[in-house]
Write a protein that holds these residues in place. Structure first.
Motif, mmCIF file in Angstrom:
data_model
loop_
_atom_site.group_PDB
_atom_site.id
_atom_site.type_symbol
_atom_site.label_atom_id
_atom_site.label_comp_id
_atom_site.label_asym_id
_atom_site.label_seq_id
_atom_site.Cartn_x
_atom_site.Cartn_y
_atom_site.Cartn_z
ATOM 1 N N VAL A 195 0.834 -1.200 0.000
ATOM 2 C CA VAL A 195 0.000 0.000 0.000
ATOM 3 C C VAL A 195 0.868 1.249 0.000
ATOM 4 N N ALA A 196 0.268 2.343 -0.425
ATOM 5 C CA ALA A 196 0.868 3.668 -0.304
ATOM 6 C C ALA A 196 -0.101 4.534 0.490
ATOM 7 N N LEU A 197 0.420 5.185 1.537
ATOM 8 C CA LEU A 197 -0.375 6.064 2.370
ATOM 9 C C LEU A 197 0.094 7.499 2.198
ATOM 10 N N ASP A 198 -0.826 8.435 2.296
ATOM 11 C CA ASP A 198 -0.472 9.842 2.221
ATOM 12 C C ASP A 198 0.444 10.193 3.393
ATOM 13 N N GLN A 199 1.572 10.805 3.097
ATOM 14 C CA GLN A 199 2.570 11.088 4.115
ATOM 15 C C GLN A 199 2.050 12.026 5.199
ATOM 16 N N GLN A 200 1.153 12.943 4.846
ATOM 17 C CA GLN A 200 0.664 13.932 5.796
ATOM 18 C C GLN A 200 -0.528 13.456 6.609
ATOM 19 N N THR A 201 -1.345 12.570 6.039
ATOM 20 C CA THR A 201 -2.612 12.213 6.690
ATOM 21 C C THR A 201 -2.759 10.733 7.033
ATOM 22 N N GLY A 202 -1.995 9.857 6.356
ATOM 23 C CA GLY A 202 -2.158 8.429 6.546
ATOM 24 C C GLY A 202 -3.284 7.824 5.739
ATOM 25 N N GLU A 203 -3.972 8.637 4.933
ATOM 26 C CA GLU A 203 -5.050 8.107 4.099
ATOM 27 C C GLU A 203 -4.471 7.216 2.994
ATOM 28 N N THR A 204 -5.250 6.236 2.576
ATOM 29 C CA THR A 204 -4.803 5.297 1.550
ATOM 30 C C THR A 204 -4.774 5.978 0.182
ATOM 31 N N VAL A 205 -3.631 5.937 -0.482
ATOM 32 C CA VAL A 205 -3.499 6.439 -1.853
ATOM 33 C C VAL A 205 -3.802 5.314 -2.835
#
Length: 422
Positions: A195-205
């Motif tokens: 997975v890739a997560l947004d660095q600032q929020t942790g939301e799933t990219v």
């Protein structure tokens, strides 16, 4: 957030909000000043750019600057950025992330989740620095982003809850990559193998579910082959390459170990990738197709069964240590042909790094060695002993940064002066 992590988060909030805690820290540096921001340093080559270092050590070793005996139990290495040293360790039933100043004084300590107390108890991962934060995945699946200066939690994700994360007998041990404004991770779950997560929020990219196999213990690398960027790692039974922008699977190749120990960070050069696993599973060189849609095995050697040691690739020479239950030697081989240049059976199992023509090899029971790189191999020039410990105590790889040598083992962090003018 899953209830199994709520206690740790509550304690974290208490620990990092102590009065006057942040005021003791030095001024923030720029992102460019991060000197060893992650496992194996910038670009994960494990090649330090340090110069002016000692080429030989005194009989008892280089001068000890300081040691910290309160880093907790585990195998985490160190990362260095913003004039802080980051590591992790178990403290009773909680795993903690720590930040020390350059004199070894604790600046903050914050929980990352329940301590791993099953097979080989202790912390695994080294914190990864990026964008003013440090990121770490707990052996039981909690991925947390902390403010680098204060330890305050920016965000946390339960990888079991979100992606049905699955891991092997030794827990999750990945050293995360932070790049492109994202945090890349291999939960190994049905809802997200990688997975890739947004660095600032942790939301799933993005979340890749095309990969069949679950997570191993490998720390990935990102490379560019024929203009195509690729995130490359090992699952429990394969080598996989993904497009880091989209998560699309580019290629995969079976790599089934005799013992489930796929942990070596892949090593790339000129279209070829070296991977290995312990217990006589061996090491293989893979050739990536020009279109990055497949790969094939160029050579395989059963005795190059590197498990925990890391590898050094320098001028076409591959250095590594075979498994203590397999090949049982330190090796220097030709990267592209696999032919032996030099083998040594005296060093044993060692963790590696490189700086200024020298290989630094930390023995898994406490012998630290300095090797001079030669045109066709190496020469052992200096050795000294840390406190002798049981096998696999000193699994954290050494770090050379700022004229210092950082060694972690058995809850201790030792820092030595190795700058020639130091």
């Amino acid at each position: 957030m899953n209830a199994r992590f709520l206690t740790a988060i509550a304690v974290a909030a208490l620990l990092v909000s102590m009065p006057g805690h942040a005021e003791r820290l030095p001024a923030v540096e720029s992102e460019a000043s991060a000197r060893w921001p992650e496992h194996h340093g910038p670009q994960r080559t494990n090649l330090s750019t340090e110069t002016g270092l000692l080429k030989q050590w005194p009989a008892g070793g280089p001068p000890l600057i300081w040691k910290n005996a309160e880093c907790g139990d585990g195998y985490s290495g160190v990362s260095i950025a913003e004039d802080l040293i980051f590591t992790a360790g178990n403290f009773d039933d909680i795993e903690m992330v720590l930040a020390l100043d350059m004199d070894g004084r604790l600046q903050w300590k914050a929980p990352s989740g329940p301590a791993w107390q099953l097979a080989s108890p202790g912390s695994r991962s080294t914190p990864t620095y990026g964008g003013g934060a440090v990121y770490l995945v707990n052996p039981q699946g909690r991925l947390t982003a902390y403010e680098a200066r204060t330890g305050r939690v920016r965000w946390a994700v339960d990888l079991v809850e979100r992606f049905e994360a699955r891991w092997g007998v030794w827990g999750m041990a990945e050293n995360l990559i932070v790049a492109d404004g994202r945090v890349y991770c291999m939960p190994g779950g049905a809802k997200g193998r990688v997975v890739a997560l947004d660095q600032q929020t942790g939301e799933t990219v993005w979340a890749n579910t095309d990969i069949v196999d679950t997570a191993a213990y490998c720390s990935p690398t990102i490379i560019t082959h024929q203009g195509v960027r690729q995130w490359i790692s090992m699952t429990q039974r394969s080598v996989v390459s993904l497009d880091p922008q989209t998560g699309q699977l580019l290629w995969s190749l079976p790599f089934v170990p005799r013992s489930p120990q796929n942990s070596l960070t892949p090593v790339y050069q000129d279209g070829c990738v070296f991977v290995a696993s312990g217990h006589s599973s061996g090491g293989s060189l893979l050739k990536i197709a020009d279109d990055s849609r497949s790969a094939e095995v160029v050579w395989h050697r059963r005795d190059l069964d590197n498990c925990h040691s890391g590898s050094i690739l320098l001028d076409g020479k591959l250095f590594g240590a075979a498994c203590r239950l397999g090949g049982r030697h330190f090796y220097c081989v030709d990267f592209f042909t696999g032919e032996s240049l030099q083998l040594d059976r005296t060093l044993g199992k060692v963790g590696l790094t490189f700086a200024e023509g020298m290989v630094y090899a930390m023995g898994y029971q406490g012998t630290m060695s300095l090797l001079k790189v030669l045109p066709q191999g190496f020469e052992i020039v200096s050795q000294f002993e840390l406190p002798r410990r049981p096998p696999n105590t000193y699994l954290a790889h050494p770090v050379v940064c700022g004229g210092r040598l950082y060694l972690r083992g058995d809850g201790h962090l030792y820092v030595y002066q190795i700058g020639a003018a130091g």
